[in-house]
Design an enzyme around this catalytic site. Structure first.
Site, PDB file in Angstrom:
ATOM      1  N   ASP A 505       0.851  -1.188   0.000  1.00 22.20           N
ATOM      2  CA  ASP A 505       0.000   0.000   0.000  1.00 22.20           C
ATOM      3  C   ASP A 505       0.889   1.241   0.000  1.00 22.20           C
ATOM      4  O   ASP A 505       2.112   1.154   0.155  1.00 22.20           O
ATOM      5  CB  ASP A 505      -0.886  -0.052   1.255  1.00 22.20           C
ATOM      6  CG  ASP A 505      -2.016   0.965   1.231  1.00 22.20           C
ATOM      7  OD1 ASP A 505      -2.258   1.580   0.179  1.00 22.20           O
ATOM      8  OD2 ASP A 505      -2.658   1.145   2.286  1.00 22.20           O
ATOM      9  N   GLU A 508       2.449   5.008  -4.153  1.00 20.97           N
ATOM     10  CA  GLU A 508       2.363   5.913  -5.313  1.00 20.97           C
ATOM     11  C   GLU A 508       3.655   6.713  -5.566  1.00 20.97           C
ATOM     12  O   GLU A 508       3.801   7.149  -6.730  1.00 20.97           O
ATOM     13  CB  GLU A 508       1.192   6.884  -5.131  1.00 20.97           C
ATOM     14  CG  GLU A 508      -0.173   6.246  -5.160  1.00 20.97           C
ATOM     15  CD  GLU A 508      -0.496   5.426  -3.913  1.00 20.97           C
ATOM     16  OE1 GLU A 508      -1.244   4.448  -4.032  1.00 20.97           O
ATOM     17  OE2 GLU A 508       0.028   5.768  -2.826  1.00 20.97           O
ATOM     18  N   ASP A 628      -9.440   3.842  -1.637  1.00 19.35           N
ATOM     19  CA  ASP A 628     -10.262   4.357  -0.540  1.00 19.35           C
ATOM     20  C   ASP A 628     -11.573   4.924  -1.066  1.00 19.35           C
ATOM     21  O   ASP A 628     -11.668   6.104  -1.420  1.00 19.35           O
ATOM     22  CB  ASP A 628      -9.495   5.430   0.236  1.00 19.35           C
ATOM     23  CG  ASP A 628      -8.236   4.877   0.880  1.00 19.35           C
ATOM     24  OD1 ASP A 628      -8.110   3.649   0.958  1.00 19.35           O
ATOM     25  OD2 ASP A 628      -7.376   5.682   1.292  1.00 19.35           O
TER      26      ASP A 628
END
Length: 985
Positions: A505, A508, A628
């Protein structure tokens, strides 16, 4: 020999090469155009009988055509024309062409006149064209004098274009030729010399797929190529339907909507933000057109990792890119499925998935200790709701640090005891691992990383950022030493906690701060109170470099924020001097590659990785969830759009957080979400730390919906697993838009509220509050209700039907001409996998002759690869035919030994769409008619009920029944034939 321009001599004989000539063309020998661009002369039109007479003639004459016709004359005569003042640049002129050693064509482009908007034009460009396969064309444009950043060839393997050189730069020719063409397979490349533009056409129907010509009135420029600003456009027909260009949340459906922003720059912002750059970067689109009632699809990839805006106007599309090169790949299709096949053949086939990953998953950020996790597992079991995988967010960690355990909340002995118990049942356990490594001298992972010099640098020091542990450094996964270090850390952690997969996670990469930061003096950071994502480092903005403040500002976060905002500073440096500016959107991709390598090295088992950030090729290593989202009805609807897009991107194992990540879903919404989410390829309930508990057993109504929907999913696991095999071998999406199976029906091109699993299983969810029915679109044919096969819908043409959908019901329909393998189901996939099979065979009601087919793939899903021939897998093709006289069902088995060892049997065959059963019944297994006891067979006939009234066929009222043949014990591993008289009427 240079004749190998495409593939084989026989293939080349079937291809056409065309060219347009000037009136002053002169003949030339092959030796003239081998020497250099300056010695090329043009050739007269050729006699086509010469071209087909011999392989050598084909090569020399067609290459002569292509190369000589592309050579333009002196550009000095045409560069006086100026572009409108609103446009950027004056384009380029093609000044030379020559054949490359690999069978492609290399050209040189020279800028017509420099301008300095967004920087100076690069004066000379190299053009490289190659038909890499019959259905794939590559067009590569880069600086002709020096290497530029490209997606590394070792990270995404592919052929390299010729190395740019200064040879022949600036040379021009007399007698300009304005148009040229280079044909191979199904695609034809054409170019115009001044200002340079190119087009790609389909050979079979002549349709233009891509055309970069910029007319004076066009709202876009000719080719622009500067250091930090590249622009190119294509005109489009207004009736073209485009899909792709992600990742973003598209509120209007799966089709791209004109005049909405499509910005590609991997960003940690939640999926509730519409039409903004999100976690992944996928500069690929599919274009679907209907030409005279027949569908033609093609794909376009711009292989570039730099930030970009893509402007889609409905009749044109413009790329505005802040670095790298133009590396275009065109995929001819012509079916949507063929496009994805061709695309994934280039970027990497989707990763094989373990069988258990298709089961249901439960997660929550906020399982504060192990006893909570144990209760969750127990409560699922008590509620009789299937559950295969339990997850931990970072609650298991010590201070949010990767590869650690909280000794109080998750003590190792108790955790190992818990894992032993769930593993013995067949359940799995997955934890989260973020890339940011906490800066802490007592932290072994950090110290070993420092010692091996694995972190991204700024001014020679590890770049400092902040994520959940507080101050962190980011591993540089472009560095081979980092990949080795990461693998060692995964191994060390696995020895402490034998996890079954990893969830990567925040890659990015996400940063709670921006700019150049230092540790604060005299205060704790983070404070240990508050939400944890407030920056507490001492930071200053970085604007001194062109990497941090490029001249063109992409529409980052929808507001043109600096591209280094809340991520790694874009002037930071990776291995071998690579700038974050160039490699940024690949970070999650390289993270997934390193994690995949690490897991595969542990025990040689098939890895399971879930990644938030993705890039071109990520599906070869990982699954994806859509990030999300929120517990709203809109987010429920949007989840279908994003799921279908990722199927196009070669990441078929995808799903959204069921019931929503952010608070808070209503009970009704969670009912409807699990009904839909049970048919996501990746099915997981996940919630935010601040959300009320939303496990499926929290509401009895939701538990009932879960038992119904997940109960059906677990019966369909063999079908879903076969779809993952198909995805791994052909790239085919698991979840697909309806136009994949019905491409000629234009009404389906924008349909975004229903989808197919595979070719023929239609999911029609309720997506609106307070509804107890759903309007569902049915393409022509007979559709059978999978929950009650005696109920069916006949659509003579594409029609919308209102279906009952009370709270606990989702409508799932199976299309005609299908053989669907199912099992009994269960609460865990390991148990469900070993139950007997049922074959559901669907014929169209009212047909006089019909055939059906299906397939089944079985293997040891611990093996790293999905393949046949190892003795650890079995593949079966099922076939059926029906007529007025008889029905026949048979199988064709490949590598049956694995299925034979497992003892799988077919206990039941259900056939729908028949007139009835009677007369002689026969069955043989591998030629032995007496191997089964026919007296034990049970046959039940049930007449169909049709939601829309049956029509007459000819002059007789049609009769249609469902026939169930039970009491069978046919070995799946053995080829069988079953037949009986009296088939369909």
């Amino acid at each position: 020999m240079l004749l190998l321009l495409q593939s084989s001599l026989s293939a080349i004989r079937n291809r056409s090469f065309f060219s347009t000539f000037s009136s002053s063309d002169e003949a030339a020998s092959p030796s003239q155009f081998y020497s250099s661009a300056s010695t090329f002369t043009t050739a007269p039109p050729l006699n086509t009988t010469m071209v087909s007479s011999s392989p050598a003639a084909i090569f020399y004459l067609t290459l002569l055509l292509v190369i000589s016709s592309c050579i333009p004359g002196s550009f000095s005569q045409t560069t006086q024309a100026t572009s409108p003042p609103t446009k950027i640049g004056n384009g380029y002129t093609l000044v030379s062409l020559q054949e490359s050693p690999d069978g492609g064509i290399v050209g040189r482009l020279q800028v017509n006149r420099r301008n300095y908007i967004y920087g100076a034009d690069i004066p000379y460009l190299q053009l490289y064209i190659k038909h890499e396969t019959d259905d794939r064309l590559r067009v590569h444009i880069s600086d002709a004098q020096q290497q530029r950043w490209e997606v590394p060839y070792d990270i995404l393997p592919r052929d390299r274009p010729p190395t740019p050189s200064t040879q022949a730069i600036g040379r021009s020719r007399k007698n300009p030729i304005t148009v040229s063409e280079f044909s191979g397979g199904e695609l034809i490349f054409s170019c115009i010399s001044n200002p340079f533009s190119f087009s790609v056409r389909r050979k079979s129907n002549g349709e233009t797929l891509f055309n970069s010509t910029s007319e004076q009135s066009a709202p876009y420029n000719s080719l622009v190529f500067k250091d930090q600003y590249l622009e190119i456009s294509t005109s489009l027909p207004k009736d073209a339907s485009l899909y792709g260009l992600g990742e973003n949340t598209q509120p209007h459906g799966i089709k791209l909507n004109p005049n909405e922003p499509y910005t590609l720059w991997t960003t940690d912002q939640s999926a509730i933000n519409l039409n903004m750059d999100l976690y992944g970067s996928h500069p690929f689109y599919m274009d679907l057109r209907n030409v005279g009632g027949e569908a033609y699809a093609h794909g376009v990839l711009l292989l570039n990792s730099n930030g970009m805006d893509v402007l889609y106007r409905g009749n044109s599309l413009t790329y505005k890119v802040i670095g790298g090169v133009f590396d275009f790949y065109f995929f001819s299709g012509p079916s949507p499925l063929a496009v994805v096949d061709q695309y994934t053949q280039l970027i990497g086939r989707p990763a094989p998935m373990p069988y258990w990953s298709l089961g249901f998953h439960q997660c929550r950020w906020g399982y504060h200790n192990l006893s909570v996790v144990e209760d969750v597992v127990d409560n699922y079991n008590k509620a009789n709701i299937p559950l295969d995988v339990i997850w931990n967010d970072d609650d298991h960690m010590d201070g949010h640090k990767d590869f650690t355990l909280n000794p109080t909340a998750y003590p190792q002995p108790k955790l190992l005891d818990f894992l032993q118990r769930i593993h013995s049942r067949g359940m799995k356990y997955i934890v989260i691992i973020d890339p940011g490594i906490g800066v802490n001298t007592s932290y072994g992972t950090y110290n070993r990383g420092l010692a091996k010099d694995v972190f991204i640098k700024y001014d020679g020091k590890p770049y400092l950022a902040q994520v959940w542990p507080g101050a962190v450094n980011f591993p540089d996964f472009l560095n081979p030493a980092t990949v080795s270090w990461w693998g060692d850390e995964v191994r060390r952690f696995h020895e402490i906690v034998p996890v079954d997969g990893l969830w990567i996670d925040m890659n990015e990469a996400s940063n709670f701060c921006s700019g150049l930061c230092t540790l604060p003096q005299g205060k704790q950071c983070p404070t240990g109170t508050g939400p944890g994502w407030v920056c507490c480092l001492d930071c200053k903005n970085i604007t001194k470099t062109k990497w941090d403040d490029p001249p063109y500002k992409i529409n980052a976060s929808g507001t043109h924020v600096p591209i280094g905002y809340k991520t790694i500073a874009t002037s930071a440096v990776h291995y071998n001097g690579v700038r974050e500016y160039d490699a940024h959107s690949m970070y999650g991709f390289t993270h997934a590659i390193a994690t995949h390598k690490a897991l595969q090295a542990l025990q040689g088992k098939r890895p399971f990785i879930l990644s938030r950030s993705t890039f071109i090729g990520s599906g070869h290593y990982s699954a994806h969830w859509t990030g999300d989202n929120q517990g709203t009805w809109n987010d429920l609807r949007y989840s279908i759009h994003t799921m279908l897009n990722f199927g196009l991107f070669g990441i078929p194992m995808v799903g959204s957080d069921i019931c929503g990540f952010y608070p808070q879903p209503t009970e009704e919404l969670c009912n409807r979400w699990i009904e839909l989410g049970a048919f996501y390829p990746f099915s997981r309930d996940h919630a935010n730390y601040y959300s009320p508990r939303q496990e499926l057993y929290q509401w009895e109504t939701v538990a009932e919906s879960a038992r119904n929907a997940l109960g059906m999913r677990y019966k369909l696991l063999p079908y879903l697993y076969t779809l993952t095999y198909e995805a791994h071998t052909t790239g085919a999406p698991i979840a697909r838009p309806l136009f994949f199976s019905f491409p000629n029906i234009q009404e389906l091109y924008g349909l975004s509220t229903q989808f197919l699993l595979g070719e023929s299983l239609l999911i029609s969810p309720v997506l609106d509050q307070g509804q107890t029915n759903v309007s569902a679109v049915f393409p022509p044919g007979t559709w059978y209700n999978l929950f009650d096969l005696s109920q069916a819908i006949i659509a003579k043409e594409t029609q919308t039907v209102t279906l009952d959908a009370p709270l606990h019901v989702i409508n799932v329909h199976l299309y005609q001409n299908t053989i669907l393998p199912m099992q009994r189901g269960g609460l865990i996939s390991k148990e469900a996998k070993m139950t007997p099979f049922t074959l559901v065979i669907t014929f169209p009601a009212g047909a006089t002759e019909s055939r059906a087919k299906g397939k089944l793939y079985l293997d040891d899903d611990e093996l790293p690869e999905m393949s046949l021939g190892s003795g650890q897998s079995t593949y079966i093709d099922f076939y059926a035919s029906a007529s007025k006289e008889n029905v026949k069902v048979w199988s064709d088995v490949t590598d049956g030994s694995y299925a034979l060892d497992k003892g799988w049997i077919i206990e039941k065959v259900t056939v729908v769409g028949l007139a009835g059963i009677g007369g002689q019944f026969a069955i043989d297994v591998e030629g032995n008619a007496g191997i089964l006891d026919v007296s034990k067979f049970k046959m039940v006939e049930t007449e169909h009920k049709f939601l829309n009234e049956m029509k007459k066929v000819g002059e007789e009222e049609n009769k249609s029944v469902m026939v169930e043949i039970g009491g069978l014990a046919i070995p799946v591993a053995k080829q069988f034939t079953m037949s009986w008289t009296l088939g369909i009427s």
